[in-house]
Design a protein around this motif. Structure first.
Motif, PDB file in Angstrom:
ATOM      1  N   GLU A 610       4.184   0.956  -0.242  1.00 44.50           N
ATOM      2  CA  GLU A 610       3.753   1.481   1.060  1.00 44.50           C
ATOM      3  C   GLU A 610       2.975   2.790   0.877  1.00 44.50           C
ATOM      4  OE1 GLU A 610       7.402   1.871   3.155  1.00 44.50           O
ATOM      5  OE2 GLU A 610       7.341  -0.143   4.008  1.00 44.50           O
ATOM      6  N   MET A 611       3.480   3.649   0.006  1.00 43.72           N
ATOM      7  CA  MET A 611       2.798   4.922  -0.229  1.00 43.72           C
ATOM      8  C   MET A 611       1.418   4.694  -0.839  1.00 43.72           C
ATOM      9  SD  MET A 611       4.006   8.196  -2.516  1.00 43.72           S
ATOM     10  CE  MET A 611       5.616   8.141  -1.771  1.00 43.72           C
ATOM     11  N   ALA A 612       1.316   3.748  -1.795  1.00 45.38           N
ATOM     12  CA  ALA A 612       0.029   3.450  -2.422  1.00 45.38           C
ATOM     13  C   ALA A 612      -0.963   2.942  -1.385  1.00 45.38           C
ATOM     14  CB  ALA A 612       0.217   2.419  -3.538  1.00 45.38           C
ATOM     15  N   LEU A 613      -0.518   2.035  -0.506  1.00 41.34           N
ATOM     16  CA  LEU A 613      -1.389   1.492   0.534  1.00 41.34           C
ATOM     17  C   LEU A 613      -1.845   2.610   1.473  1.00 41.34           C
ATOM     18  CD1 LEU A 613      -2.666  -1.024   1.711  1.00 41.34           C
ATOM     19  CD2 LEU A 613      -0.588  -1.417   3.033  1.00 41.34           C
ATOM     20  N   LEU A 614      -0.942   3.539   1.798  1.00 38.72           N
ATOM     21  CA  LEU A 614      -1.298   4.650   2.673  1.00 38.72           C
ATOM     22  C   LEU A 614      -2.318   5.567   1.981  1.00 38.72           C
ATOM     23  CD1 LEU A 614      -0.755   6.105   5.340  1.00 38.72           C
ATOM     24  CD2 LEU A 614       1.106   7.326   4.227  1.00 38.72           C
ATOM     25  N   MET A 692      -2.069   8.148  -8.890  1.00 39.31           N
ATOM     26  CA  MET A 692      -0.712   7.697  -8.565  1.00 39.31           C
ATOM     27  C   MET A 692      -0.687   6.173  -8.412  1.00 39.31           C
ATOM     28  SD  MET A 692       0.255  10.668  -5.802  1.00 39.31           S
ATOM     29  CE  MET A 692       1.681   9.782  -5.183  1.00 39.31           C
ATOM     30  N   VAL A 693      -1.705   5.618  -7.728  1.00 38.96           N
ATOM     31  CA  VAL A 693      -1.763   4.163  -7.551  1.00 38.96           C
ATOM     32  C   VAL A 693      -1.972   3.483  -8.895  1.00 38.96           C
ATOM     33  CG1 VAL A 693      -2.947   2.282  -6.388  1.00 38.96           C
ATOM     34  CG2 VAL A 693      -2.667   4.466  -5.224  1.00 38.96           C
ATOM     35  N   ALA A 703      -2.486  -3.955 -12.512  1.00 41.41           N
ATOM     36  CA  ALA A 703      -3.707  -3.231 -12.823  1.00 41.41           C
ATOM     37  C   ALA A 703      -4.362  -2.754 -11.536  1.00 41.41           C
ATOM     38  CB  ALA A 703      -4.680  -4.108 -13.619  1.00 41.41           C
ATOM     39  N   LEU A 704      -5.267  -1.784 -11.689  1.00 41.37           N
ATOM     40  CA  LEU A 704      -6.052  -1.264 -10.576  1.00 41.37           C
ATOM     41  C   LEU A 704      -7.521  -1.404 -10.941  1.00 41.37           C
ATOM     42  CD1 LEU A 704      -5.912   0.372  -7.830  1.00 41.37           C
ATOM     43  CD2 LEU A 704      -6.367   2.383  -9.229  1.00 41.37           C
ATOM     44  N   LEU A 718      -5.440  -3.758  -6.018  1.00 39.40           N
ATOM     45  CA  LEU A 718      -4.173  -3.524  -6.702  1.00 39.40           C
ATOM     46  C   LEU A 718      -3.594  -4.885  -7.064  1.00 39.40           C
ATOM     47  CD1 LEU A 718      -1.923  -1.633  -7.645  1.00 39.40           C
ATOM     48  CD2 LEU A 718      -0.989  -1.708  -5.326  1.00 39.40           C
ATOM     49  N   TRP A 719      -3.540  -5.161  -8.385  1.00 41.91           N
ATOM     50  CA  TRP A 719      -3.076  -6.465  -8.883  1.00 41.91           C
ATOM     51  C   TRP A 719      -1.603  -6.341  -9.268  1.00 41.91           C
ATOM     52  CZ3 TRP A 719      -6.485 -10.598  -8.895  1.00 41.91           C
ATOM     53  CH2 TRP A 719      -7.827 -10.287  -8.670  1.00 41.91           C
TER      54      TRP A 719
END
Length: 858
Positions: A610-614, A692-693, A703-704, A718-719
């Motif tokens: 959730e934090m990464a998506l935000l 961070m992501v 992976a990103l 974001l995989w």
């Protein structure tokens, strides 16, 4: 010992660094660098002691210190058994908060000192040659600022040492060149052979960096017995003992520790030992025909290996001595002596020249021809000399030559000039000296002298000058880079503080929501009022639930905990966050969510995801200042070899955040995931979002990937690995029947009166007799009076004794008592994982279910 004022602020310590940089820029030797570090390092970091350590043949020598009490000044330790040695061997900084807790520390060295904590930084690149240590008498953690200041001093010292070495190399080359010129002058001058040899020996002793003492041993005509020993610095009784000694010098060069079959390494060494001397090096003196005429020997009072600096001029010396001795033996004419000089310098870096003005001829040996780029077998004339001069140096060189030929001036021909190689085109620097020979009528007959290739010396001087010219700029650049990193660190610390503040605010909101939710739940269940009142109560309940959800999001943002990878329904998570993301991005940005309902689960941590998506959504918003579209989508994909993500072949779930913003160029894209890299202004971002992501994806074995072009927007993918398990379903809440009969006595502990009151009403409706306490201390006092209870319900965070500590005391004093821990925080830091837990805010049925689980577990 220098007195360091306490409480120096950052500006004062930075001033010390700048003062040190100015002094280091002027340092011309390693000793000067050591003095600057001794004078400034302690005040720069506020240490109670500092020490400068020099590497010396596998050992660490403490050459200088400034401390509140003596440390190890003048002592030497093996390089692998001291912290300074580790710093030099590993070329990295060692930070030791407590020397007594570090098993690597040699206690026998540190126990007699005040040192309890230290920082040790290496000096020198690419190989460390020294170290700088800072010491404190108290155990303490060392902040990054202290370490960076020490490392800044080390970098400045490294530059200063490099400058000092270049200066020393230049001075060394100049000293060797001057010594060679003096030796050549001695060789061609008329005078006593013994005095000349003594002068040459003293020249070698002066150039020796190890303090070696020299002697010249000359053999008799048979080449077997020492006929003469010239040793101005050795004891006279040793000189007398050597003369008459039989030696076999055909073995060649020897040094301490060579073959025991060599007579010089045995017989001469034994005699030297008897007079308190050690033979360190020897080499034969040969005539131009290769006949051994003697030996040049180096000694020291202690066992010592000769280093290259001690013997780099020896070949030139023995050839020069060979010339002189040979000239003295045969007593030939001046031209013969000049020919022998030419033979003596055949293998040296010195050539000679002879201009015969009567015959109009020029004599150059191969060495001199090489300085003009001419092959050894090519004949030369004076015109070749003029044509080989560099155009910028031709006038000054010819004027100096003319002055030397002038019978009225008879000047010394002493000039440095450049040549341009006739065959190779190479530009070289040459230092030439000479004198003219005149007849009794003042007519110049010839001009003769020496020439030396000084190209390397000139290049070293130019490099040193360039290095000194750019030193200030390089120091300023290093300081600017350090300040940039410090600015990024302060921004990161600010965001850290915001996260902690968010968590605290969310906790207080939970305490406020708990009586609200509990009271509204009770009013709704009891059907208080008419239809209109019930609609109002229902609306209030919905608003409270939305507030509860918002608080949970805030707590998710503030959470710091290890990843808890589980099967996550990514489609539902994305859909549920749609409204929150829309409110975050603002009305100018259209948020499109594309997440199919039946996507397979992914392996992830819900809160971190959730934090990464935000974070990604906020980055997308900031890229669309004029508005645009933010598309959040999720899909499954099978990855093959060579995929852009670099992942192994398999099935993955892709979470994509795409925007129509400004996009990134190739240079920005290549650094996008670097920590602290940000294209936003100061105070507008930490530069940690994408990193961070990226770190989250790596921890989850995913992976990103980022695709972006200027003006075309950005797509961040974001995989995540797919999970074979089903996602965990949310806990269903069911109403529990009202219990009118008594269930026992409950001790309720909470420092918030409203929370305590609403919880007490719920417990009473569930059939409990409730005893209230406003703190952990009050609850313990009730226990001490013998108050009986069957159930303990306690808040976690309270002034004084926490709920967890209270629960532990109840378990010890009253085993078997049911315990329920209530907390307004979402994370479990500081909580006993074995304690049943209920999160604020909660309804009566949630409380009832938690108590029911307690009953089943009991």
């Amino acid at each position: 010992m220098h007195i360091v004022p306490k409480g120096l602020d950052s500006d004062e310590r930075l001033s010390h660094v700048l003062q040190a940089s100015e002094r280091l820029a002027l340092a011309e030797s390693i000793d000067e660098v050591v003095r600057v570090l001794r004078d400034t390092a302690r005040a720069t970091v506020g240490a109670e002691g500092i020490a400068i350590v020099i590497e010396n043949g596998g050992h660490c020598t403490y050459v200088a210190e400034d401390a509140i009490s003596p440390l190890w000044s003048g002592k030497t330790f093996p390089i692998d058994r001291c912290v300074s040695g580790w710093a030099m061997l590993d070329n990295k900084t060692y930070v030791i908060p407590d020397v007594r807790l570090d098993p690597r520390i040699p206690r026998e060295a540190y126990d007699p000192t005040f040192v309890r904590s230290l920082v040790m930084v290496p000096i020198g690149k690419p190989l460390a040659v020294a170290a700088l240590g800072a010491y404190w008498s108290q155990v303490r953690p060392h902040n990054r600022d202290t370490i960076e200041r020490l490392e800044s001093l080390a970098r400045l010292a490294t530059i200063a040492i490099e400058n000092a070495r270049l200066t020393q190399a230049r001075n060394r080359a100049a000293a060797i060149g001057a010594a060679q010129n003096r030796m050549l002058a001695l060789a061609v001058a008329e005078g006593s052979l013994d005095m000349t040899l003594e002068a040459i020996v003293r020249e070698v002793e002066t150039l020796s960096t190890s303090g070696l003492l020299g002697s010249v041993l000359l053999l008799d005509e048979q080449g077997r017995r020492v006929q003469r020993c010239v040793s101005p610095s050795l004891p006279g009784h040793y000189t007398v003992a050597v003369e008459g000694l039989c030696l076999d010098l055909d073995a060649g060069k020897t040094s301490a520790g060579d073959s025991s079959n060599d007579v010089l390494a045995n017989q001469l060494a034994v005699l030297a030992n008897e007079h308190g001397l050690q033979v360190c090096w020897s080499t034969p003196i040969r005539s131009s025909q290769g006949v051994v005429m003697g030996a040049f020997v180096l000694y020291h009072p202690e066992v010592r290996q000769a280093v290259p600096a001690d013997v780099e001029i020896i070949d030139f010396v023995v050839q020069t001595i060979g010339l002189m001795v040979h000239r003295a033996q045969v007593d030939v004419a001046v031209r013969t002596s000049e020919a022998r000089l030419r033979l003596a310098v055949d293998h040296a870096d010195v050539g000679f020249w002879d201009v015969d003005l009567v015959q109009n001829t020029l004599v150059w040996p191969p060495q001199t021809k090489a300085m003009f780029g001419i092959s050894a077998d090519v004949s030369v004339t004076l015109e070749d000399f003029y044509q080989g001069l560099h155009p910028h140096d031709r006038r000054a060189t010819i004027e100096a030559f003319t002055a030397a030929m002038d019978p009225d001036r008879r000047a010394l021909y002493d000039v440095d000039y450049r040549t341009i190689g006739r065959e190779d085109g190479v530009v070289r620097w040459v230092a030439a000296k000479g004198r003219a020979v005149f007849d009794e009528h003042g007519r110049c007959l010839r001009v003769t002298g020496t020439a030396m290739d000084i190209t390397a010396r000139k290049n070293a001087h130019d490099k040193l000058r360039e290095l000194n010219a750019t030193l200030e700029g390089r120091v300023a650049q290093a300081i600017a880079e350090r300040e940039e990193v410090q600015l990024a660190l302060r921004q990161s610390q600010k965001m850290e503080a915001m996260g902690q503040l968010t968590g605290g605010v969310a906790h207080d909101f939970n305490n406020l929501l708990t009586p609200i939710v509990g009271t509204l739940d009770m009013l709704q269940r009891r059907g208080v009022g008419g239809e209109r009142e019930q609609r109002l109560i229902s609306g209030a309940v919905q608003s409270a639930d939305r507030a509860k959800t918002l608080v949970q999001r805030l707590l998710a943002f503030a959470r710091r905990q290890p990843l808890q990878a589980v099967a996550v329904n990514v489609g539902k998570l994305v859909s549920d966050m749609g409204d929150l993301l829309a409110s975050t991005t603002g009305p100018q940005i259209k948020v499109v969510v594309d997440a199919p309902e039946h996507l397979p689960a992914a392996i992830a941590d819900v809160n971190q995801l959730e934090m990464a998506l935000l974070n990604l959504s906020v980055n997308a918003r900031d890229a669309m200042l004029e508005g645009g579209t933010l598309r959040i989508s999720a899909c499954t994909e099978s990855i093959e070899a060579g995929h852009r993500s670099g992942l192994a072949v398999g099935n993955y779930l892709c979470l994509s955040v795409a925007d129509t913003g400004s996009g990134m160029d190739a240079a920005t894209l290549s650094r996008a995931v670097e920590p602290f890299f940000s294209t936003k202004g100061v105070g507008q971002g930490t530069g940690l979002g994408l990193s961070m992501v990226h770190g989250l994806a790596s921890q989850l074995n995913g992976a990103l990937t980022i695709q972006s072009s200027p003006g075309l927007g950005t797509n961040v993918e974001l995989w995540l690995p797919r999970s074979v398990a089903l996602p965990a379903e949310a806990l269903r809440l069911v109403d529990t029947p009202e219990l009118s009969s008594s269930r026992g006595v409950a001790l309720l502990v909470d420092d918030e009166e409203l929370v305590r009151a609403s919880t007490s009403y719920m417990l009473a409706e569930l059939g409990y007799c409730v005893i209230e306490a406003a703190s952990g201390e009050e609850a313990i006092a009730l226990m001490d009076t013998g108050e009986a209870f069957d159930l303990l319900i306690t808040d976690h965070l309270m002034p004084g004794i926490s709920g967890t500590d209270l629960a532990r005391q109840v378990r010890c004093s009253r085993p078997g008592t049911a315990i329920l821990l209530v907390s307004g925080y979402a994370e479990r830091e500081g909580l006993d994982p074995d304690l049943p837990r209920l999160s604020k805010p909660f309804r009566k049925n949630e409380l009832a279910m938690s108590l029911a689980r307690l009953g089943r577990e009991g």
